[in-house]
Enzyme design. Structure first.
Site, mmCIF file in Angstrom:
data_model
loop_
_atom_site.group_PDB
_atom_site.id
_atom_site.type_symbol
_atom_site.label_atom_id
_atom_site.label_comp_id
_atom_site.label_asym_id
_atom_site.label_seq_id
_atom_site.Cartn_x
_atom_site.Cartn_y
_atom_site.Cartn_z
ATOM 1 N N ARG A 112 7.839 1.772 22.357
ATOM 2 C CA ARG A 112 8.936 2.694 22.010
ATOM 3 C C ARG A 112 10.225 1.900 22.106
ATOM 4 O O ARG A 112 10.582 1.414 23.187
ATOM 5 C CB ARG A 112 8.978 3.899 22.945
ATOM 6 C CG ARG A 112 10.293 4.654 22.793
ATOM 7 C CD ARG A 112 10.291 6.010 23.416
ATOM 8 N NE ARG A 112 9.448 6.922 22.663
ATOM 9 C CZ ARG A 112 9.527 8.254 22.783
ATOM 10 N NH1 ARG A 112 10.387 8.809 23.623
ATOM 11 N NH2 ARG A 112 8.730 9.037 22.071
ATOM 12 N N GLN A 142 3.866 11.540 16.496
ATOM 13 C CA GLN A 142 4.279 12.939 16.605
ATOM 14 C C GLN A 142 3.666 13.778 15.491
ATOM 15 O O GLN A 142 3.254 14.921 15.693
ATOM 16 C CB GLN A 142 5.816 13.009 16.538
ATOM 17 C CG GLN A 142 6.371 14.415 16.662
ATOM 18 C CD GLN A 142 6.193 14.983 18.060
ATOM 19 O OE1 GLN A 142 6.505 14.333 19.035
ATOM 20 N NE2 GLN A 142 5.683 16.200 18.151
ATOM 21 N N CYS A 270 9.511 18.715 18.286
ATOM 22 C CA CYS A 270 8.805 17.622 18.979
ATOM 23 C C CYS A 270 9.166 17.552 20.456
ATOM 24 O O CYS A 270 8.416 17.003 21.254
ATOM 25 C CB CYS A 270 9.099 16.296 18.290
ATOM 26 S SG CYS A 270 10.834 15.790 18.371
ATOM 27 N N ARG A 298 -0.296 16.334 21.531
ATOM 28 C CA ARG A 298 -0.009 14.892 21.546
ATOM 29 C C ARG A 298 -1.172 14.121 22.190
ATOM 30 O O ARG A 298 -1.544 13.052 21.724
ATOM 31 C CB ARG A 298 1.295 14.603 22.333
ATOM 32 C CG ARG A 298 2.576 15.164 21.711
ATOM 33 C CD ARG A 298 2.932 14.509 20.394
ATOM 34 N NE ARG A 298 3.028 13.069 20.450
ATOM 35 C CZ ARG A 298 4.088 12.363 20.839
ATOM 36 N NH1 ARG A 298 5.190 12.986 21.179
ATOM 37 N NH2 ARG A 298 4.075 11.031 20.841
HETATM 38 N N1 NVA Z 1 14.748 12.165 17.219
HETATM 39 C C1 NVA Z 1 14.487 12.101 18.636
HETATM 40 C C2 NVA Z 1 13.036 12.304 18.893
HETATM 41 C C3 NVA Z 1 12.659 12.339 20.353
HETATM 42 C C4 NVA Z 1 11.180 12.455 20.557
HETATM 43 C C5 NVA Z 1 14.988 10.790 19.205
HETATM 44 O O1 NVA Z 1 14.772 9.754 18.570
HETATM 45 O O2 NVA Z 1 15.593 10.804 20.261
HETATM 46 N N1 CP Z 2 8.270 14.123 21.341
HETATM 47 C C1 CP Z 2 8.330 13.004 22.081
HETATM 48 O O1 CP Z 2 8.046 11.895 21.598
HETATM 49 O O2 CP Z 2 8.691 13.216 23.364
HETATM 50 P P1 CP Z 2 9.060 12.099 24.435
HETATM 51 O O3 CP Z 2 10.374 11.481 24.000
HETATM 52 O O4 CP Z 2 9.164 12.824 25.719
HETATM 53 O O5 CP Z 2 7.975 11.061 24.434
#
Ligand code: NVA
Ligand code: CP
Length: 315
Positions: A112, A142, A270, A298
């Site tokens: 991530r 997601q 999400c 998930r």
């Molecule tokens: N669009 C959001 C999604 C979080 C799961 C972000 O990138 O922070």
């Molecule tokens: N929806 C999602 O990816 O949540 P987190 O940021 O908590 O992993």
């Protein structure tokens, strides 16, 4: 014998329609097969015994972190959680070297991070599957859970109408990819300044995806079976733009009156969500909201993804 190609999970756009369909079906089947098991119990089959997934985080996470961890444990494997700031990448070690070193230690790598280029660089140099656990560009894991959730509540997604309101962000990009592969209508209502990248819209047009984009939230939700949105300020957005973004997105807040125009739609998000910003509390906490099914899914989705990535390597 030729070694099979590494199965990275970087974007839905890289998959075939059959691959994505297969992932969703496997996730639904794994969910059904867990009925009656305790939350932490392993699945009846444990195809990933002896396998280790490393999860590399440069951004916070609740669902992605926990669901991948559970998915590995329930499939018989183990995880290592690595924070980028604690690693030598944080001091400038080349990603290419990190990718090759981790490839000697573990069986798969989830990352991530903000920059999509980092994900691609890792995948280019890794000799193990790399999974996109969210970048600023996309969030493909997601969508496997989201489509599962739509199908559980609304039936097969093919031909259905889904509405996306708000920011044309990473989750919106993965919805566009999914619409193309699974042949459903995706109607996005987003302010002009916050459209998804033009390259993604061009890709959708080239692939004859049923994706429409405009600025009218009422038109987008009219007759939809699912309405979805996301936070107005993503993790990689500049926080100093918050006031400007909130002003631009306010007309796209998912309210009860907008939901009333839909075909008794489910509400998806999400998460994390901000009540009173992108969604009214009455909607997210109301009867049409399926956000916790979506969050649960998930885990089932990650299992299908992990199994798919490692399948060429499972005896
Ligand atoms: N669009 C959001 C999604 C979080 C799961 C972000 O990138 O922070
Ligand atoms: N929806 C999602 O990816 O949540 P987190 O940021 O908590 O992993």
């Amino acid at each position: 014998m030729k070694k099979p190609a590494i199965r990275h999970f970087l974007d839905l756009a890289d998959l075939s329609a059959a691959d994505l369909r297969g992932l969703i079906d496997k996730a639904l089947a794994r969910k059904a097969a867990r009925a009656g098991l305790a939350k932490a119990a392993p699945d009846n089959d444990a195809p990933l015994v002896g396998r280790i997934l490393a999860m590399l985080f440069d951004k916070p996470s609740t669902r992605t972190r926990v669901s991948f961890d559970l998915a590995m444990r329930q499939l018989g494997g183990q995880v290592l959680v690595l924070n980028q700031s604690d690693m030598q990448i944080g001091r400038g070690e080349a990603l290419a070297d990190t990718a090759q070193v981790l490839s000697r230690y573990v069986d798969a790598l989830m990352i991530r991070t903000s920059a999509h280029e980092q994900l691609i660089e890792l995948a280019t140099h890794a000799t193990i599957p790399v999974i996109n656990g969210l970048t600023h560009f996309s969030h493909p894991c997601q969508l496997v859970a989201d489509i599962m959730t739509v199908e559980e509540h609304c039936g097969a997604i093919k031909g259905q109408k889904i509405a996306w309101l708000g920011d044309g962000n990473n989750v919106a990009v993965s919805w566009i990819h999914a619409a193309c592969l699974l042949d459903f209508e995706l109607h996005l209502a987003v302010p002009d300044a916050f459209r998804p990248p033009q390259t993604v819209l061009d890709w959708a047009a080239e692939h004859k995806a049923q994706v429409s984009i405009g600025t009218d939230p009422k038109a987008a939700v009219q007759g939809a079976c699912a309405v979805t949105t996301d936070c107005w300020v993503s993790m990689s957005d500049d926080p100093t733009t918050t006031a400007k973004r909130e002003k631009a997105f306010l007309p796209y807040q998912v309210t009860e009156s907008l939901m009333a125009l839909s075909d008794n739609a489910i509400f998806l998000h999400c998460l994390p969500a901000y009540r009173g910003k992108e969604v009214a509390p009455q909607v997210i906490d109301g009867a049409q909201s399926v956000i916790f099914d979506e969050a649960e899914n998930r885990t089932h989705a990650q299992k299908a993804i992990l199994h798919w990535c490692l399948a060429t390597d499972i005896p």
